[in-house]
Design an enzyme around this catalytic site. Sequence first.
Site, mmCIF file in Angstrom:
data_model
loop_
_atom_site.group_PDB
_atom_site.id
_atom_site.type_symbol
_atom_site.label_atom_id
_atom_site.label_comp_id
_atom_site.label_asym_id
_atom_site.label_seq_id
_atom_site.Cartn_x
_atom_site.Cartn_y
_atom_site.Cartn_z
ATOM 1 N N GLY A 229 0.773 -1.236 0.000
ATOM 2 C CA GLY A 229 0.000 0.000 0.000
ATOM 3 C C GLY A 229 0.802 1.282 0.000
ATOM 4 N N ASP A 230 2.073 1.216 0.406
ATOM 5 C CA ASP A 230 2.913 2.416 0.449
ATOM 6 C C ASP A 230 4.353 2.002 0.153
ATOM 7 O OD1 ASP A 230 3.675 5.048 0.784
ATOM 8 O OD2 ASP A 230 3.606 5.012 2.976
ATOM 9 N N LEU A 231 4.525 1.300 -0.967
ATOM 10 C CA LEU A 231 5.773 0.601 -1.241
ATOM 11 C C LEU A 231 6.758 1.471 -2.004
ATOM 12 C CD1 LEU A 231 7.271 -2.006 -0.788
ATOM 13 C CD2 LEU A 231 6.225 -2.922 -2.868
#
Length: 322
Positions: A229-231
Amino acid sequence: MPSSGSKNFSVSCPALQREEFLMSFSTLQPFPSLESALAAIFGGGVTVARSRRISGGDINEAYGLTLTDGTTVFMKANTKKNAPLFAAEAAGLAAIACTGEIGTPQVLGCGVEGDKVFLLLSFVVGGKQASDYWETFAHQLAAMHRANTAEFTPGGVYGFCGDNFIGARPQANTAHESWISFFRDCRLEPQFRSAESYFDRGDRKKTGRLLDRLGDFLVEPERPSLLHGDLWSGNFLTGNDGRAWLIDPASYVGHAEADIAMTELFGGFSRTFYDAYKETGLLQPGYGRRRNLYNLYHLLNHLNMFGGSYLFPVKRIIGEYV
């Protein structure tokens, strides 16, 4: 406040069923102090022998705690009002661990210490990247993206078991049957609402057209995927096994392409990573035309967090599609 004997949050079983997965969240109870948390997790008499501040994050305080039994743990701390950030992070880490496909810190417990809340995680000892680091990272991430997601999205296909955060901002994860409708309703639309003051009348017409026509640009995935999700490059570490370990997730179930798009937003990963990931077949034809639309979400979030310096790239991407 539960006693120090309360069940702490710790999930590592790849075969975890939906009921057990959800139950693990409901039993994430805070310890009344760091001392009681350490005693319950590691045994009576175990205390902090040494604490060192760790830099890197801009939301939480971070510490490496060396305990009297020789164990090192990682602790995040924040003000009490930010306790939901830790519950959401624990849920994301647990979900990643449940797939059994890629390394991620184990959640040990949480609690309250004075005017702060804390989250205890296993300490990922750094190491040298293995010779096949990027290929293995890509294949492990793809395996996570292929893992069964039914236990993570009660009541739907896309979303998550609860809302969480992207950075410090709320991220809605209401269950949807369609990826396109989820991305419209839970990703772009809330960010556009928050950023409304940055847009003039013409801009608002464009954003409305983009939302209305989202199905012309995005595709439904061949299978739902658990996403980090926030890679970006700040949200993985190299462990002493020479492999990538994922940290600081904003997890939900969506299209695997959204994770890969995020890796390309701020500098990108090694070319070897992308070549290896493409071999897995999870990127559908036309991904390159969709990439900026996925990253519009993150740029809007940065606009809403950090201000107008992100307005130009936001408008540029909107203009690519409408």
